[in-house]
Write a protein that holds these residues in place. Structure first.
Motif, PDB file in Angstrom:
ATOM      1  N   PRO A   1       0.820  -1.213   0.000  1.00 42.54           N
ATOM      2  CA  PRO A   1       0.000   0.000   0.000  1.00 42.54           C
ATOM      3  C   PRO A   1       0.856   1.267   0.000  1.00 42.54           C
ATOM      4  O   PRO A   1       1.806   1.372   0.776  1.00 42.54           O
ATOM      5  N   GLY A   2       0.547   2.217  -0.897  1.00 42.08           N
ATOM      6  CA  GLY A   2       1.290   3.463  -0.993  1.00 42.08           C
ATOM      7  C   GLY A   2       0.341   4.611  -1.283  1.00 42.08           C
ATOM      8  O   GLY A   2      -0.882   4.454  -1.258  1.00 42.08           O
ATOM      9  N   LEU A   3       0.927   5.773  -1.603  1.00 47.23           N
ATOM     10  CA  LEU A   3       0.115   6.957  -1.878  1.00 47.23           C
ATOM     11  C   LEU A   3      -0.685   6.799  -3.159  1.00 47.23           C
ATOM     12  O   LEU A   3      -1.777   7.325  -3.304  1.00 47.23           O
ATOM     13  N   LYS A   4      -0.087   6.086  -4.142  1.00 45.20           N
ATOM     14  CA  LYS A   4      -0.742   5.957  -5.436  1.00 45.20           C
ATOM     15  C   LYS A   4      -0.803   4.488  -5.827  1.00 45.20           C
ATOM     16  O   LYS A   4      -0.263   3.629  -5.137  1.00 45.20           O
ATOM     17  N   ARG A   5      -1.428   4.231  -6.983  1.00 45.01           N
ATOM     18  CA  ARG A   5      -1.572   2.859  -7.460  1.00 45.01           C
ATOM     19  C   ARG A   5      -0.215   2.313  -7.897  1.00 45.01           C
ATOM     20  O   ARG A   5       0.450   2.917  -8.735  1.00 45.01           O
ATOM     21  N   SER A   6       0.186   1.186  -7.361  1.00 42.13           N
ATOM     22  CA  SER A   6       1.504   0.656  -7.699  1.00 42.13           C
ATOM     23  C   SER A   6       1.443  -0.081  -9.031  1.00 42.13           C
ATOM     24  O   SER A   6       0.374  -0.453  -9.517  1.00 42.13           O
ATOM     25  N   GLN A   7       2.643  -0.318  -9.607  1.00 45.84           N
ATOM     26  CA  GLN A   7       2.713  -1.007 -10.899  1.00 45.84           C
ATOM     27  C   GLN A   7       2.230  -2.450 -10.796  1.00 45.84           C
ATOM     28  O   GLN A   7       1.768  -3.011 -11.784  1.00 45.84           O
ATOM     29  N   ILE A   8       2.324  -3.060  -9.612  1.00 43.10           N
ATOM     30  CA  ILE A   8       1.796  -4.414  -9.467  1.00 43.10           C
ATOM     31  C   ILE A   8       0.265  -4.362  -9.504  1.00 43.10           C
ATOM     32  O   ILE A   8      -0.387  -5.205 -10.120  1.00 43.10           O
ATOM     33  N   GLU A   9      -0.306  -3.332  -8.877  1.00 36.13           N
ATOM     34  CA  GLU A   9      -1.767  -3.170  -8.958  1.00 36.13           C
ATOM     35  C   GLU A   9      -2.205  -2.913 -10.390  1.00 36.13           C
ATOM     36  O   GLU A   9      -3.240  -3.425 -10.832  1.00 36.13           O
ATOM     37  N   GLU A  10      -1.423  -2.106 -11.124  1.00 37.73           N
ATOM     38  CA  GLU A  10      -1.768  -1.850 -12.531  1.00 37.73           C
ATOM     39  C   GLU A  10      -1.778  -3.162 -13.313  1.00 37.73           C
ATOM     40  O   GLU A  10      -2.695  -3.438 -14.090  1.00 37.73           O
ATOM     41  N   PHE A  11      -0.752  -3.999 -13.091  1.00 35.81           N
ATOM     42  CA  PHE A  11      -0.709  -5.305 -13.760  1.00 35.81           C
ATOM     43  C   PHE A  11      -1.966  -6.109 -13.423  1.00 35.81           C
ATOM     44  O   PHE A  11      -2.632  -6.642 -14.312  1.00 35.81           O
ATOM     45  N   LEU A  12      -2.298  -6.195 -12.134  1.00 34.12           N
ATOM     46  CA  LEU A  12      -3.424  -7.027 -11.712  1.00 34.12           C
ATOM     47  C   LEU A  12      -4.734  -6.529 -12.340  1.00 34.12           C
ATOM     48  O   LEU A  12      -5.601  -7.317 -12.697  1.00 34.12           O
ATOM     49  N   GLU A  13      -4.847  -5.207 -12.493  1.00 33.24           N
ATOM     50  CA  GLU A  13      -6.065  -4.661 -13.084  1.00 33.24           C
ATOM     51  C   GLU A  13      -6.110  -4.893 -14.589  1.00 33.24           C
ATOM     52  O   GLU A  13      -7.134  -5.288 -15.144  1.00 33.24           O
ATOM     53  N   GLU A  14      -4.974  -4.628 -15.273  1.00 34.24           N
ATOM     54  CA  GLU A  14      -4.968  -4.755 -16.730  1.00 34.24           C
ATOM     55  C   GLU A  14      -4.982  -6.218 -17.180  1.00 34.24           C
ATOM     56  O   GLU A  14      -5.519  -6.549 -18.232  1.00 34.24           O
ATOM     57  N   TYR A  15      -4.353  -7.090 -16.383  1.00 32.55           N
ATOM     58  CA  TYR A  15      -4.307  -8.521 -16.699  1.00 32.55           C
ATOM     59  C   TYR A  15      -5.595  -9.208 -16.235  1.00 32.55           C
ATOM     60  O   TYR A  15      -5.849 -10.340 -16.574  1.00 32.55           O
ATOM     61  N   ARG A  16      -6.368  -8.496 -15.470  1.00 34.25           N
ATOM     62  CA  ARG A  16      -7.606  -9.036 -14.869  1.00 34.25           C
ATOM     63  C   ARG A  16      -7.280 -10.262 -14.019  1.00 34.25           C
ATOM     64  O   ARG A  16      -7.924 -11.303 -14.150  1.00 34.25           O
ATOM     65  N   GLY A  17      -6.277 -10.109 -13.151  1.00 31.18           N
ATOM     66  CA  GLY A  17      -5.975 -11.199 -12.232  1.00 31.18           C
ATOM     67  C   GLY A  17      -4.481 -11.386 -12.049  1.00 31.18           C
ATOM     68  O   GLY A  17      -3.683 -10.560 -12.505  1.00 31.18           O
ATOM     69  N   THR A  18      -4.129 -12.473 -11.358  1.00 26.97           N
ATOM     70  CA  THR A  18      -2.722 -12.751 -11.080  1.00 26.97           C
ATOM     71  C   THR A  18      -2.134 -13.625 -12.180  1.00 26.97           C
ATOM     72  O   THR A  18      -2.857 -14.375 -12.838  1.00 26.97           O
ATOM     73  N   GLY A  19      -0.816 -13.528 -12.370  1.00 24.24           N
ATOM     74  CA  GLY A  19      -0.174 -14.332 -13.418  1.00 24.24           C
ATOM     75  C   GLY A  19       1.277 -13.951 -13.594  1.00 24.24           C
ATOM     76  O   GLY A  19       1.868 -13.286 -12.731  1.00 24.24           O
ATOM     77  N   VAL A  20       1.839 -14.373 -14.724  1.00 19.89           N
ATOM     78  CA  VAL A  20       3.263 -14.166 -14.967  1.00 19.89           C
ATOM     79  C   VAL A  20       3.518 -12.746 -15.468  1.00 19.89           C
ATOM     80  O   VAL A  20       2.980 -12.341 -16.496  1.00 19.89           O
ATOM     81  N   GLN A  21       4.337 -12.008 -14.716  1.00 12.91           N
ATOM     82  CA  GLN A  21       4.669 -10.634 -15.078  1.00 12.91           C
ATOM     83  C   GLN A  21       5.808 -10.571 -16.082  1.00 12.91           C
ATOM     84  O   GLN A  21       5.763  -9.828 -17.047  1.00 12.91           O
ATOM     85  N   HIS A  22       6.888 -11.306 -15.810  1.00 14.92           N
ATOM     86  CA  HIS A  22       7.974 -11.321 -16.793  1.00 14.92           C
ATOM     87  C   HIS A  22       8.770 -12.609 -16.737  1.00 14.92           C
ATOM     88  O   HIS A  22       8.746 -13.319 -15.738  1.00 14.92           O
ATOM     89  N   ILE A  23       9.422 -12.884 -17.851  1.00 16.10           N
ATOM     90  CA  ILE A  23      10.367 -13.995 -17.949  1.00 16.10           C
ATOM     91  C   ILE A  23      11.728 -13.390 -18.193  1.00 16.10           C
ATOM     92  O   ILE A  23      11.876 -12.514 -19.062  1.00 16.10           O
ATOM     93  N   ALA A  24      12.712 -13.830 -17.408  1.00 14.68           N
ATOM     94  CA  ALA A  24      14.079 -13.377 -17.621  1.00 14.68           C
ATOM     95  C   ALA A  24      14.828 -14.430 -18.420  1.00 14.68           C
ATOM     96  O   ALA A  24      14.817 -15.611 -18.071  1.00 14.68           O
ATOM     97  N   ILE A  25      15.443 -13.991 -19.512  1.00 12.10           N
ATOM     98  CA  ILE A  25      16.203 -14.894 -20.369  1.00 12.10           C
ATOM     99  C   ILE A  25      17.681 -14.599 -20.177  1.00 12.10           C
ATOM    100  O   ILE A  25      18.115 -13.438 -20.278  1.00 12.10           O
ATOM    101  N   ALA A  26      18.441 -15.648 -19.876  1.00 12.86           N
ATOM    102  CA  ALA A  26      19.878 -15.488 -19.668  1.00 12.86           C
ATOM    103  C   ALA A  26      20.582 -15.351 -21.012  1.00 12.86           C
ATOM    104  O   ALA A  26      20.265 -16.041 -21.978  1.00 12.86           O
ATOM    105  N   SER A  27      21.543 -14.445 -21.046  1.00  8.19           N
ATOM    106  CA  SER A  27      22.343 -14.224 -22.246  1.00  8.19           C
ATOM    107  C   SER A  27      23.788 -14.621 -21.969  1.00  8.19           C
ATOM    108  O   SER A  27      24.299 -14.424 -20.866  1.00  8.19           O
ATOM    109  N   ALA A  28      24.444 -15.157 -22.990  1.00  9.98           N
ATOM    110  CA  ALA A  28      25.874 -15.469 -22.868  1.00  9.98           C
ATOM    111  C   ALA A  28      26.706 -14.209 -23.028  1.00  9.98           C
ATOM    112  O   ALA A  28      27.883 -14.187 -22.660  1.00  9.98           O
ATOM    113  N   ASP A  29      26.118 -13.162 -23.591  1.00  9.96           N
ATOM    114  CA  ASP A  29      26.851 -11.917 -23.856  1.00  9.96           C
ATOM    115  C   ASP A  29      25.808 -10.804 -23.978  1.00  9.96           C
ATOM    116  O   ASP A  29      25.284 -10.540 -25.055  1.00  9.96           O
ATOM    117  N   LEU A  30      25.491 -10.169 -22.848  1.00 10.69           N
ATOM    118  CA  LEU A  30      24.347  -9.256 -22.825  1.00 10.69           C
ATOM    119  C   LEU A  30      24.552  -8.032 -23.718  1.00 10.69           C
ATOM    120  O   LEU A  30      23.601  -7.527 -24.304  1.00 10.69           O
TER     121      LEU A  30
END
Ligand code: FE2
Length: 367
Positions: free
Chosen positions: A233-262
């Motif tokens: 809880p904060g002063l404004k809507r957090s980015q996790i809340e934005e995700f939950l609202e736009e995605y209409r629920g809980t789920g996978v936010q991101h996948i991190a892919i490992a690079s051999a040479d970023l």
């Protein structure tokens, strides 16, 4: 902790999307992946079409519905937009892993099943995860064909372009509601034998407007790492809340892919048109001022490419994050290179990501 399931590592991640063909074209071109398999009416599958994209050990599957009756896919994309429907973990014994997990409280998505054709056998079983996601146990060791029964080599595979140096999945992140993070961390511990090894508490990650809590769970062999975020809880809507609202629920936010040479990855992906979150110039001024930072890369190169860098116990992390991949401000990719044995998740980078996302959120009028 005893490894009761013998979980080996990530296998594929499957997205449900509006158009599998269009998404496969975009992601293969953008990320330098090979279109290695196709499934659809030509291969005897009438209700859906899928493309299997690979590079190294990285495997993404993109699936869309072909008929109005394919409600499992259509209801998912209608509610969530394009997103991760399931991710798979390689195990030795699918029925045993499923029995152990469900005995300890996991809910079945689908029971152990054997998929067979002339090329061999694939075994899989699914658990329900978050609102509408599945965790799949899979064993494809006895299959010699393309990906799994129902798939064939594509008729036409465009050249993957310049090498993007992507190697494998590093971690998969779930966003959940207030008060759900501890329950899901406990779920991974109880049903899969994971342990919680990072716990970002209130005040660790956030701005004066909003914040989050995060725990990271991992498998006994450390090959599978799954951060779980919940809004704080904060002063404004957090980015996790934005995700939950736009995605209409809980789920996978991101996948991190490992690079051999970023540095090569980011140079090639930028050429391919991938959009990344902006890093403010002040970030690199602060990086140059750090006395404890001893890295092989030049900070000028990192700044030119917009890459984040953080010391993490032993070693250091190079990371950066894309803008949302689909039409909603929900799913995105991270690219990461762990240097000199770094294991963690970069609290400083996490904070930088949080601030960059909040700026984007402000532009959308959702802060
Ligand atoms: Fe991440």
């Amino acid at each position: 902790m005893a490894d009761r399931h013998n979980l080996r590592g990530y296998d594929f991640v499957e997205f449900y999307v509006g158009s599998a063909r269009a998404s496969a074209y975009y992601l293969s071109r953008a990320l330098g992946l090979t279109v290695s398999g196709y499934s659809g009416p030509e291969t005897g599958v009438r209700d859906r079409t899928s493309f299997w994209l690979t590079k190294g050990r990285l495997q993404l599957v993109l699936t869309s519905a072909l008929a109005p009756s394919t409600d499992e896919i259509l209801s998912f994309t209608q509610r969530h937009g394009d997103g991760v429907r399931r991710w798979a973990v390689q195990v030795d014994d699918v029925p045993e892993a499923f029995a152990e997990a469900t005995k300890n409280g996991a809910v079945a998505a689908f029971r152990p099943r054997r998929l067979e054709d002339a090329q061999g056998l694939v075994e899989e079983a699914g658990l329900r995860l978050y609102d509408d996601t599945e965790l799949v146990f899979i064993n494809r060791e006895r299959y010699r064909g393309v990906f799994r029964p129902g798939f064939t080599a594509p008729r036409h595979s465009p050249p993957a372009g310049e090498d993007s140096a992507l190697a494998c999945i590093d971690h998969i992140v779930g966003n959940v509601r207030v008060n759900e993070m501890d329950a899901w961390a406990a779920w991974y511990e109880r049903t899969l034998g994971f342990d919680t090894f990072i716990d970002f508490k209130a005040g660790d990650i956030g701005t004066r407007f909003s914040a989050l809590l995060s725990k990271v769970v991992r498998s006994p062999n450390r090959a599978i790492k799954n951060p779980i975020n919940e809004p704080y809880p904060g002063l404004k809507r957090s980015q996790i809340e934005e995700f939950l609202e736009e995605y209409r629920g809980t789920g996978v936010q991101h996948i991190a892919i490992a690079s051999a040479d970023l540095l090569s990855t980011v140079r090639v992906l930028r050429q391919n048109g991938v959009e990344f979150l902006d890093v403010p110039p002040a970030y690199y001024q602060a990086l140059r001022a750090r006395k404890d930072l001893h890295i092989a890369e030049s900070i000028d190169d990192l700044e030119r490419l917009g890459i984040l860098c953080d010391i993490e116990g032993q070693g250091y992390l190079l990371q950066l994050f894309t803008r949302p991949i689909g039409d909603r401000p929900t799913f995105f990719f991270e690219f990461i290179q762990r240097r000199e044995g770094a294991q963690g998740f970069g609290k400083g980078n996490f904070q930088a990501l949080f601030e960059a996302l909040e700026l984007e959120q402000h532009k959308r009028g959702n802060l």
